[in-house]
Structure formats: structure tokens, C-alpha cells
Design an enzyme around this catalytic site. Structure first.
Site, PDB file in Angstrom:
ATOM      1  N   PRO A  12       0.858  -1.363  -0.372  1.00  0.00           N
ATOM      2  CA  PRO A  12      -0.176   0.057  -0.062  1.00  0.00           C
ATOM      3  C   PRO A  12       1.191   1.273  -0.111  1.00  0.00           C
ATOM      4  CG  PRO A  12      -0.411  -1.092   1.717  1.00  0.00           C
ATOM      5  CD  PRO A  12       0.682  -2.014   1.782  1.00  0.00           C
ATOM      6  N   CYS A  13       1.582   1.512  -0.702  1.00  0.00           N
ATOM      7  CA  CYS A  13       2.027   2.679  -0.691  1.00  0.00           C
ATOM      8  C   CYS A  13       1.373   3.544  -1.185  1.00  0.00           C
ATOM      9  CB  CYS A  13       3.319   2.942  -2.308  1.00  0.00           C
ATOM     10  SG  CYS A  13       2.229   2.279  -3.749  1.00  0.00           S
TER      11      CYS A  13
END
Length: 170
Positions: A131-132
Site C-alpha cells: 500500500p504505497c
């Protein structure tokens, strides 16, 4: 080893999924500034026989329906030891939460590596699952996202809605 490619129609546009064997290697936003430009009318959305892609599609369906807050699948990304460290730490950011690039660099034990952390974050090839999008600027602003900022905003608001009942963040 052969690479299997499939496409997934999501609320944030078409995603390109790639697997090499039993692991997912890419989840990319098509038609973004950093993604592949495609004509969506030409896409075949038939799910291939790849177990990794089938599993990914099932979990993405659950995520976009607000029923999944964590992904559980085998992924592999090629990258340096530093990039691997950053990507692993991204997975420790809870659903619905955000941290700054500075906080991310602190978490990996190198506060001076803030720019390198940002670069590693930007080279993540397994968006959403790694989850950047949960990394924001120190001042709370939306900055830098390979899938375009509107997608980052959508993903963060989607997670906030299901985690906390919040409709709009930004």
C-alpha cells in the site's frame, strides 16, 4: 518461467495483473502517467488459469467491496535490499491509516534516507496490495503517486470510509 498477464476492471480504472508461477509480480494502473497506455475497449477481461491472478482478483473484489482490509497472497518484486525493506514496511501501515515519507524513513531506521524512501515507494510494482498509497507528505498533503493523485485520494477515502465511516478526507 512464463508470465501470465490479466486485466481487472476496478473502480479506479483498469489494473494490469502479472504473475510468474504461483506469485503475483505486478499490479499496475493502466492509463496513468506511470502505467501502460491501453485502449480499454480492446481488453479481454477473461480470467486466466493462473492461481495467483485468480486469488488476486477475488481479494481485489473483496477490497473494493469494503470486505477486505488485508491482502494475503504470495507476491514477489525484484528490487534492491533497500527497496525490499521499504516495500516490507509499507505492508505494516494499517488499512485506513497514513504515514509520511519521513515517518517511513524513521521506521526503516534511516531518517536521512527520506528521498530514497520516496523513490523506493515509487518503484513499487504491486500497488494497492503493497500500500504505497498510504504514504503522504509531512504536511498531510497528497504527494507523488504513480497511479495519479486522484487514485491515491480515492483509495485513501475508500479505506477511511470502511475503517472509520469517514466519507471525505481531502
Amino acid at each position: 518461467m512464463s508470465i501470465t498477464i490479466a486485466y481487472y476492471q476496478s473502480p479506479v480504472g483498469v489494473l494490469e495483473l502479472r504473475s510468474n508461477g504461483d506469485t503475483l509480480s505486478h499490479l499496475l494502473f493502466c492509463n496513468s502517467w506511470k502505467g501502460n497506455a491501453i485502449n480499454e475497449a480492446d481488453i479481454n477481461f477473461t480470467v486466466p488459469s493462473s492461481t495467483a491472478i485468480q486469488n488476486c482478483i477475488t481479494q481485489l473484489d473483496e477490497y473494493f467491496a469494503g470486505k477486505r482490509m488485508e491482502f494475503s497472497m504470495d507476491i514477489v518484486q525484484e528490487g534492491t535490499a533497500f527497496q525490499q525493506t521499504v516495500w516490507k514496511e509499507l505492508c505494516n501501515i494499517p488499512y485506513g491509516k497514513t504515514i509520511s515519507y519521513l515517518e517511513l524513513s524513521k521506521r526503516i531506521g534511516n531518517v536521512k534516507a527520506i528521498r530514497a524512501v520516496g523513490t523506493a515507494n515509487g518503484t513499487n510494482h504491486v500497488s494497492i496490495i503493497v500500500p504505497c498509497h498510504r504514504v503522504i507528505g509531512s504536511n498531510g498533503s497528497l504527494v507523488g503517486y504513480g497511479g495519479d493523485l486522484w487514485r491515491k485520494k480515492w483509495l485513501l477515502e475508500h479505506e477511511a470510509k470502511y475503517a472509520f465511516g469517514v466519507q471525505k478526507l481531502f
